[in-house]
Structures are given as C-alpha cells and as structure tokens.
Design a protein around this motif. Structure first.
Motif, PDB file in Angstrom:
ATOM      1  N   VAL A 287       0.877  -1.363   0.052  1.00  0.00           N
ATOM      2  CA  VAL A 287      -0.011  -0.021  -0.051  1.00  0.00           C
ATOM      3  C   VAL A 287       0.916   1.204  -0.021  1.00  0.00           C
ATOM      4  O   VAL A 287       0.410   2.208  -0.392  1.00  0.00           O
ATOM      5  CB  VAL A 287      -1.118  -0.090   1.132  1.00  0.00           C
ATOM      6  N   GLU A 288       2.103   1.197   0.294  1.00  0.00           N
ATOM      7  CA  GLU A 288       3.043   2.316   0.520  1.00  0.00           C
ATOM      8  C   GLU A 288       3.189   2.832  -1.020  1.00  0.00           C
ATOM      9  O   GLU A 288       3.542   3.929  -1.130  1.00  0.00           O
ATOM     10  CB  GLU A 288       4.286   2.185   1.333  1.00  0.00           C
ATOM     11  N   LYS A 289       3.124   1.880  -1.912  1.00  0.00           N
ATOM     12  CA  LYS A 289       3.420   2.325  -3.351  1.00  0.00           C
ATOM     13  C   LYS A 289       1.946   2.718  -4.129  1.00  0.00           C
ATOM     14  O   LYS A 289       1.919   3.081  -5.287  1.00  0.00           O
ATOM     15  CB  LYS A 289       3.659   0.967  -4.281  1.00  0.00           C
ATOM     16  N   ALA A 290       1.091   2.874  -3.255  1.00  0.00           N
ATOM     17  CA  ALA A 290      -0.344   3.510  -3.912  1.00  0.00           C
ATOM     18  C   ALA A 290      -0.123   4.838  -4.409  1.00  0.00           C
ATOM     19  O   ALA A 290      -0.927   4.926  -5.437  1.00  0.00           O
ATOM     20  CB  ALA A 290      -1.418   3.358  -2.779  1.00  0.00           C
ATOM     21  N   ALA A 291       0.650   5.793  -3.636  1.00  0.00           N
ATOM     22  CA  ALA A 291       0.704   7.072  -4.223  1.00  0.00           C
ATOM     23  C   ALA A 291       0.923   7.107  -5.734  1.00  0.00           C
ATOM     24  O   ALA A 291       0.267   7.964  -6.478  1.00  0.00           O
ATOM     25  CB  ALA A 291       1.621   8.050  -3.363  1.00  0.00           C
ATOM     26  N   ALA A 292       2.222   6.437  -6.309  1.00  0.00           N
ATOM     27  CA  ALA A 292       2.610   6.125  -7.401  1.00  0.00           C
ATOM     28  C   ALA A 292       1.504   5.632  -8.204  1.00  0.00           C
ATOM     29  O   ALA A 292       0.947   6.406  -9.412  1.00  0.00           O
ATOM     30  CB  ALA A 292       3.843   5.859  -7.724  1.00  0.00           C
ATOM     31  N   GLU A 293       0.984   4.631  -7.919  1.00  0.00           N
ATOM     32  CA  GLU A 293       0.026   3.771  -8.703  1.00  0.00           C
ATOM     33  C   GLU A 293      -1.417   4.552  -8.919  1.00  0.00           C
ATOM     34  O   GLU A 293      -1.808   4.497 -10.105  1.00  0.00           O
ATOM     35  CB  GLU A 293      -0.073   2.475  -8.112  1.00  0.00           C
ATOM     36  N   VAL A 294      -1.826   5.320  -7.834  1.00  0.00           N
ATOM     37  CA  VAL A 294      -3.289   5.744  -8.002  1.00  0.00           C
ATOM     38  C   VAL A 294      -2.913   7.087  -9.039  1.00  0.00           C
ATOM     39  O   VAL A 294      -4.050   7.136  -9.763  1.00  0.00           O
ATOM     40  CB  VAL A 294      -3.568   6.371  -6.652  1.00  0.00           C
ATOM     41  N   GLY A 295      -1.888   7.782  -8.879  1.00  0.00           N
ATOM     42  CA  GLY A 295      -1.506   8.749  -9.989  1.00  0.00           C
ATOM     43  C   GLY A 295      -1.484   8.408 -11.272  1.00  0.00           C
ATOM     44  O   GLY A 295      -2.249   8.836 -12.202  1.00  0.00           O
ATOM     45  N   CYS A 296      -1.051   7.210 -11.785  1.00  0.00           N
ATOM     46  CA  CYS A 296      -1.023   6.849 -12.940  1.00  0.00           C
ATOM     47  C   CYS A 296      -2.548   5.943 -13.284  1.00  0.00           C
ATOM     48  O   CYS A 296      -2.903   6.306 -14.570  1.00  0.00           O
ATOM     49  CB  CYS A 296       0.011   5.490 -13.155  1.00  0.00           C
TER      50      CYS A 296
END
Ligand SMILES: Cc1cc2nc3c(=O)[nH]c(=O)nc-3n(C[C@H](O)[C@H](O)[C@H](O)COP(=O)(O)O)c2cc1C
Length: 272
Positions: free
Chosen positions: A166-175
């Motif tokens: 979930v810590e990687k969500a910031a980048a993934e949500v943007g994409c």
C-alpha cells in the motif's frame, strides 16, 4: 498545468489578484469503508489527487474485533443471509454523480459493509469507480459483483492494491487516474503480454521469490507470459491450485520483477 500557468502569471503581474484555490471536482465523492486503515490510505490519495469530497462510512454495529473475530462474524452473517446496517451518511449522495467507492476485499469480494451501503442508498444513474485493498486480490470479482448488484449504475474499471504494497499506492493511484482519463497527464501505454508458455526454471525462481513468503499457498505455476515495463518485467503466471483439480489453470498471479536484481520480485495481484 493550468494551475502552474495561473500562478506564474500572478507572480509576474504585480497588481494581479491572488489566484483562486483549485475548486473541488464538482459532483465527485470518495466514499469508503476501511477496518484497518489500508483502504483509507488509498481513499485519501484519490481525494487529494482528484479534489473530490471524501466520506468514510461505518456500520451500526462495528466490526471491531480482530481478524478471527471478523471472520467468525462474517461467516455467521453469511449463514444467516444478513447484511450489516450502515450508519447514516453525512453527505447527500444526490449532489454527486461520480462515486469512488472504496472497500477491503473480504471473502473474495467487497466487504459486507458495502452490501449494507448498496441496500441503504440509491446509486442509479451514477458513475461508480471502485477501489480496494486486499491480501492477494479481488478487484475483478468485486467489480463484477458491483455490476451485477447495480445494473443501472455505470461501473468503471477500478484500482486495487495489496495491503503489503500500500505504500506504493501514491504513484500507482496517480497513474491510474491519468490512464483512466480522470486526471490530466500523459497516459502510459503498456505493451501486450507475450503468449503464455510453459514455465521455465527461471520463471519458477521468480514466482517463488515473489510468492514464496505469502501466508497462503498460491498454487503451482504452469504457464508464464511477460511484458517489459520501464524498469521491470511484469509476469502473469497461470497457476494450478494444489488439491483442487477442477480449478486447474484458473488462477492468474501477476508478478513484477525489477530489472535491478537487488530488488525482490513481488506479486501485485491474484485473479481468481
Ligand atoms: C474478514 C476478512 C476477510 C478477508 N478476506 C480476504 C480475501 O478473501 N482476499 C484477500 O485478498 N484479502 C482478504 N482479506 C484481507 C483484507 O482485504 C486486507 O487486509 C485489506 O487491505 C484490509 O483493508 P482495510 O485496512 O481498509 O480494512 C480479508 C480480511 C478480513 C478482515
């Protein structure tokens, strides 16, 4: 970009009035349930990046036990065919035409509080963009179940992420928001996966590195397909589930193996 241009103009013209703050996206609400906070993180990111309003909903009798207590209560509810009642919403849903609907995956689909929500509110004619967090997967099944439950609502493709990532969500949500055309930006076109082929020893090593320490067995990989990402190779493994012959080759496990060999491959989702 527009915001940046407005700010630049304001800076160069001394007498210009201060720029107005960015307005919230009209008519969009991030509405979510979260028991342990993972879905909440994604909800907050979506609200930040879209300017949508946000509301967390709850259930009248909270699921406030631990994992095992929650499992036991859900099983009891499933046995009795009951759905938890939600607490009244603060926001007036009539004001929103787009709902980002967030939930954890429980028992392979949206958690029962969402079933409670669907019973309590009218989403007819609205656009729903699902998002979820999960131990291994469930976005696809829960989206299909939302479509079945809400035939008069437009359910768009959504976003899901494993709790462990979930810590990687910031980048993934943007994409996700850019690629879905919701937020302006350059869309990233991904190549198609190669044709699936029987797994090699090297494929199995990647599968084991990504999935070996997951608490539940994800099956035995039999086929692998792959595609190149900017800094990694993404695999989709077809796995046969141990002891369940008729489910053979039914599970797809997505794995990202970074080109940097010092970074461990990880699985991103299981599609059952
Ligand atoms: C009762 C219960 C059932 C669950 N069932 C699944 C499941 O079927 N598949 C899965 O991938 N994760 C499952 N999980 C894990 C949750 O989906 C995951 O921990 C999620 O990120 C929790 O979101 P939250 O922190 O927003 O509550 C389950 C968790 C609970 C408590």
């Amino acid at each position: 970009m527009l915001g940046a241009l407005v700010a630049l103009t304001a800076c160069t013209k001394k007498q210009a009035p201060a720029p107005e703050p960015e307005p919230a996206t009209p008519g969009s609400l991030v509405l979510y349930y979260s028991q342990t906070g993972s879905t909440e993180k994604v909800a907050q990111l979506i609200a930040e990046k879209t300017g949508a309003d946000i509301e967390k909903f709850g259930v009248a009798t909270p699921y406030d036990g631990d994992f095992n207590a929650t499992i036991a209560r859900c099983q009891e509810e499933m046995k009795n065919g009951t759905v938890p009642e939600i607490t009244p919403l603060e926001k007036d849903l009539a004001k929103y035409d787009t709902i980002y609907l967030g939930y954890p995956i429980w028992f392979g689909t949206y958690a029962p509080p969402v079933a409670g929500l669907l019973k309590a509110v009218d989403l007819k004619g609205k656009v729903v963009i699902p998002f979820c967090t999960f131990g291994s997967g469930g976005l696809e099944t829960s989206t299909a179940n939302l479509k079945a439950a809400l035939p008069e609502t437009t359910i768009l493709d959504g976003y899901g992420i494993r709790t462990a990532r979930v810590e990687k969500a910031a980048a993934e949500v943007g994409c996700f928001l850019v690629n879905s055309g919701i937020v302006a930006g350059e869309k990233v076109e991904l190549p198609e996966f190669s044709a699936a082929k029987p797994v090699t020893k090297a494929d199995i090593a990647i599968f084991n590195a990504a999935c070996g320490d997951y608490q539940m067995p994800l099956g035995i990989p039999v086929l692998a397909a792959s595609r190149a990402l900017a800094d990694a190779t993404e695999y989709v493994f077809t796995a046969k589930n141990k002891g369940q012959k008729d489910k053979e080759a039914a599970t797809k496990i997505y794995v990202v193996a970074p080109n940097d060999k010092n970074v461990k491959p990880e699985f991103t989702k299981v599609v059952r």
